[in-house]
Structures are given as structure tokens and as C-alpha cells.
Design an enzyme around this catalytic site. Structure first.
Site, mmCIF file in Angstrom:
data_model
loop_
_atom_site.group_PDB
_atom_site.id
_atom_site.type_symbol
_atom_site.label_atom_id
_atom_site.label_comp_id
_atom_site.label_asym_id
_atom_site.label_seq_id
_atom_site.Cartn_x
_atom_site.Cartn_y
_atom_site.Cartn_z
ATOM 1 N N THR A 1 -40.332 5.098 2.603
ATOM 2 C CA THR A 1 -40.243 3.945 3.508
ATOM 3 C C THR A 1 -39.566 2.752 2.876
ATOM 4 O OG1 THR A 1 -42.217 4.596 4.696
ATOM 5 C CG2 THR A 1 -41.671 2.285 4.796
ATOM 6 N N SER B 1 -41.138 11.725 1.364
ATOM 7 C CA SER B 1 -41.974 12.374 0.349
ATOM 8 C C SER B 1 -42.750 13.562 0.893
ATOM 9 C CB SER B 1 -42.909 11.365 -0.316
ATOM 10 O OG SER B 1 -44.014 11.086 0.490
ATOM 11 N N SER B 2 -42.776 13.742 2.212
ATOM 12 C CA SER B 2 -43.429 14.939 2.757
ATOM 13 C C SER B 2 -42.664 16.196 2.365
ATOM 14 C CB SER B 2 -43.520 14.865 4.283
ATOM 15 O OG SER B 2 -44.212 13.705 4.628
ATOM 16 N N GLN C 1 -65.415 16.298 -1.714
ATOM 17 C CA GLN C 1 -64.653 15.725 -0.597
ATOM 18 C C GLN C 1 -64.788 14.209 -0.544
ATOM 19 O OE1 GLN C 1 -65.743 17.715 3.087
ATOM 20 N NE2 GLN C 1 -65.292 19.723 2.244
ATOM 21 N N ASP D 1 -46.641 8.836 1.015
ATOM 22 C CA ASP D 1 -47.441 9.947 1.546
ATOM 23 C C ASP D 1 -47.871 10.944 0.475
ATOM 24 O OD1 ASP D 1 -47.306 8.845 4.027
ATOM 25 O OD2 ASP D 1 -45.828 10.243 4.828
HETATM 26 N N1 ASP Z 1 -43.152 9.096 5.144
HETATM 27 C C1 ASP Z 1 -42.942 8.159 4.064
HETATM 28 C C2 ASP Z 1 -42.860 8.965 2.770
HETATM 29 O O1 ASP Z 1 -43.873 9.271 2.197
HETATM 30 C C3 ASP Z 1 -44.003 7.134 4.010
HETATM 31 C C4 ASP Z 1 -43.856 6.138 2.888
HETATM 32 O O2 ASP Z 1 -42.841 6.012 2.252
HETATM 33 O O3 ASP Z 1 -44.802 5.398 2.630
HETATM 34 O O4 ASP Z 1 -41.778 9.295 2.333
#
Ligand code: ASP
Length: 342
Positions: free
Chosen positions: A15, A60-61, A278, A92
Site C-alpha cells: 500500500t 504482499s499477498s 490461538q 498483510d
Molecule cells: N494488500 C497490501 C499488501 O499487503 C496491504 C498493505 O500494504 O498494507 O501488499
């Protein structure tokens, strides 16, 4: 003349460097080359700031162990030329990447500070500007030529945390990360306040990198009413060698005979099972309740107060090396990089 402090900024995506697509209104990464226009304040540091931008940039996903190893190699190749490293990464999966790097970089004696943001840099109220500027300051901080934070960390919203103690727990607040079982390494207010006693001391040994990780691992999250076929599907995954089992509270699980029997059979087959709570905070304590006693008896490894993120990346790292079984067992039960309290 003294050389200026030099920091290598590795921009992976996330982001912090995203823009809104005008039509679809979804966030997409943009090229970071014009960062000094976005943050002109960077010039006031008088540091040498160099950039390594990923191409293509990644949400990052999509992170994976190959990219973690690529990051390790970038740090290794530039290790002697820089005083510290800042890694800009999506929030993420930041806790996974940063935990993985803590294991893959052995004898790290320089700061590797991960940061990112919840709002893109181009947005007026962005949290990225402060996160980025302070991460650079932390990566550069020294006392008598020795780095103040010679470890892999996450800096987010005024808090510096040991990377392998973090998890992302909030998708909406600027304060997105928590270090539930380890004190903050530093806090940024009017001053940067370091908590020196809890920060790793440099060992001045040569950096040793590891470049193999196993993917024969998985996470089994327990819930009341879990289906035996589902447990079988996880435990009988072809070639599986290690499982992080997320249990209730202080490491408790069902005492039903079918469940314990399946776990026992898996352990007898040579699968390592690490018990992780958890809960965000607190520790697994085998034997505190009857519901965890059986786990200890059949050979489940107590993860103590390790996070799931650190446990799974540690498992990938340890199983990725060609270590004999007794050494694997020993490494999983002990802290390697301060990831658990022993
Ligand atoms: N979807 C984004 C990522 O993890 C969210 C972020 O950057 O905070 O790449």
C-alpha cells in the site's frame, strides 16, 4: 572525511506505494522511482539513501519463500556497503516475511527494518510518511559505531517490534501490528526511546545466510466440532513434514480418543507438530490442564509463546536444512532468534 551513513531501501510493493486505479477504484502498485518527490524531507537526513525496487512490485499477498530468499541475497550482497536496511513491504504478510528473514539471516549485526502503511503515500493523511522516515532513522541509529538495533524488526505506528514476535491484528487502524508476547524494542514519540535490555546485542560474527526453505508444512487451526476427515486431510497431506497446530488458550485441545490417536500416528510417522496458542498473548503450557497433557505425552512440541507467523516460517527454515531428526527436534523446542521465551 567520514563516510555518510548509508541505508539501502528495498521496495517490494504494498500500500505504501500504491495508487488508486481510476476506473476499477482498486489499489495497484506504482513505480517508486520518484520517491524523493513524494517525501522531499528525505534529503534532510544527509544519509546516503539508495533504492532497490522490485520489478514487478508485489502486493504482499503474493509473497512466497523464493522472494524471501531473494531478499536475503540482496541484503547479503549489499551487507558490507550499508549501515542498515529498510524493507518497504505490504502489511498483510509483513510478519511472515520479516519472521522468515530473522531465521534466514544468521549472525545479523545490522538493522533490517520492515515498514509499510495502511494508506498510500500519495494520500494526505498517510501513515506511510512517518513510518518510512522513522524506519530510516532506526536503521541508521548507532552508538559508538555499533548499530542500536542489530536485528530484523517491524516499525509501524510509533512502535518498533522484534519481527518474529509480531502479527498483523488490525486491517483498519494505523496501529496494525501487535507484539503480544515481547516488549517493544523502541517507541517513537518526541524522542526515540530504546528499550536496550530487550534488544539483541551484536555478536560481531560473520553474516551467514540460509537459502533453503521447506514447503512441506501446514497450519491446522482447531475449532470445536472439527471434522475427523478434515484432520485426516491435513495430517495425510502428501509429503507433509511439519504442522503448526493452533490450539485453544494455554495450548489446550480436545481429549477425544480419535483426535489424539490421529496426532500420535502422524508423530510416529515422523511429522513434527508444534503447539501454538490461538490467543494473541500468553503461552502454551503443556500439562497446565488435562487437555494438553496428552499432547505432551504423544510428542507434540510446545511452541510456548511463539506466534503462528514465526512458528510456520521457523518450521520452513529448519526443515529446509538437511538436519538430522534429533537436531530438528532440538531447534524447534528452543529459541533461535528470540522468537520464543524459553
Ligand atoms: N494488500 C497490501 C499488501 O499487503 C496491504 C498493505 O500494504 O498494507 O501488499
Amino acid at each position: 572525511m567520514l563516510e555518510p551513513t548509508s541505508i539501502l531501501i528495498i521496495y517490494t510493493g504494498g500500500t505504501i506505494g500504491m495508487i488508486m486505479h481510476p476506473d476499477s477504484k482498486t489499489l495497484k502498485p506504482f513505480n517508486f522511482d520518484n520517491i524523493d518527490k513524494q517525501i522531499p524531507e528525505l534529503k534532510r537526513f544527509h544519509y546516503q539513501l539508495d533504492f532497490h525496487c522490485f520489478d514487478p512490485l508485489m502486493d504482499s499477498s503474493n509473497m512466497n519463500p523464493e522472494v524471501w530468499i531473494q531478499l536475503v541475497r540482496i541484503i547479503k550482497d549489499n551487507y558490507e556497503n550499508y549501515d542498515g536496511f529498510v524493507v518497504l513491504h505490504g502489511s498483510d504478510t509483513m510478519a511472515y516475511t520479516a519472521s522468515a528473514l530473522s531465521f534466514l539471516l544468521e549472525n545479523l549485526n545490522k538493522p533490517v527494518i520492515f515498514t509499510g502503511s495502511q494508506l498510500p503515500l500519495g494520500v494526505l493523511r498517510t501513515d506511510g510518511r512517518e513510518n518510512f522516515i522513522t524506519a530510516i532513522e532506526l536503521a541508521a541509529a548507532k552508538e559508538e559505531e555499533t548499530p542500536l538495533v542489530p536485528e530484523v524488526c517491524i516499525y509501524f505506528e510509533n512502535q518498533l517490534m522484534r519481527a518474529n514476535r509480531t502479527m498483523k491484528y488490525n486491517a483498519a487502524n494505523f496501529n496494525a501490528f501487535v507484539s503480544g508476547n515481547y516488549p517493544l524494542l523502541a517507541e517513537a514519540g518526541v524522542y526515540l526511546k530504546y528499550n536496550h535490555e530487550v534488544i539483541h546485542k551484536p555478536n560481531f560474527k560473520k553474516l551467514k545466510i540460509h537459502t533453503k526453505m521447506s514447503d512441506q508444512v501446514g497450519i491446522l487451526k482447531l475449532f470445536p466440532g472439527i471434522n475427523p476427515h478434515f484432520v485426516d486431510a491435513v495430517l495425510q497431506t502428501p509429503k507433509i513434514r511439519g504442522i503448526v497446530m493452533e490450539t485453544f488458550g494455554a495450548g489446550n485441545a480436545s481429549t477425544e480418543a480419535w483426535f489424539i490417536k490421529k496426532l500420535r500416528k502422524a508423530i510416529e510417522k515422523g511429522i513434527y507438530i508444534i503447539n501454538v496458542s490461538q490467543c494473541l498473548s500468553g503461552s502454551v503450557e503443556h500439562g497446565k490442564y488435562e487437555t494438553s497433557l496428552a499432547l505432551e505425552e504423544i510428542g507434540v512440541i510446545s511452541g510456548k509463546d511463539i506466534s503462528t507467523e514465526a512458528a510456520i516460517t521457523k518450521l520452513m527454515y529448519v526443515l529446509g536444512q538437511d538436519y538430522p531428526n534429533d537436531l530438528v527436534d532440538k531447534l524447534l523446542r528452543n529459541s533461535l532468534r528470540g522468537e520464543m521465551t524459553t
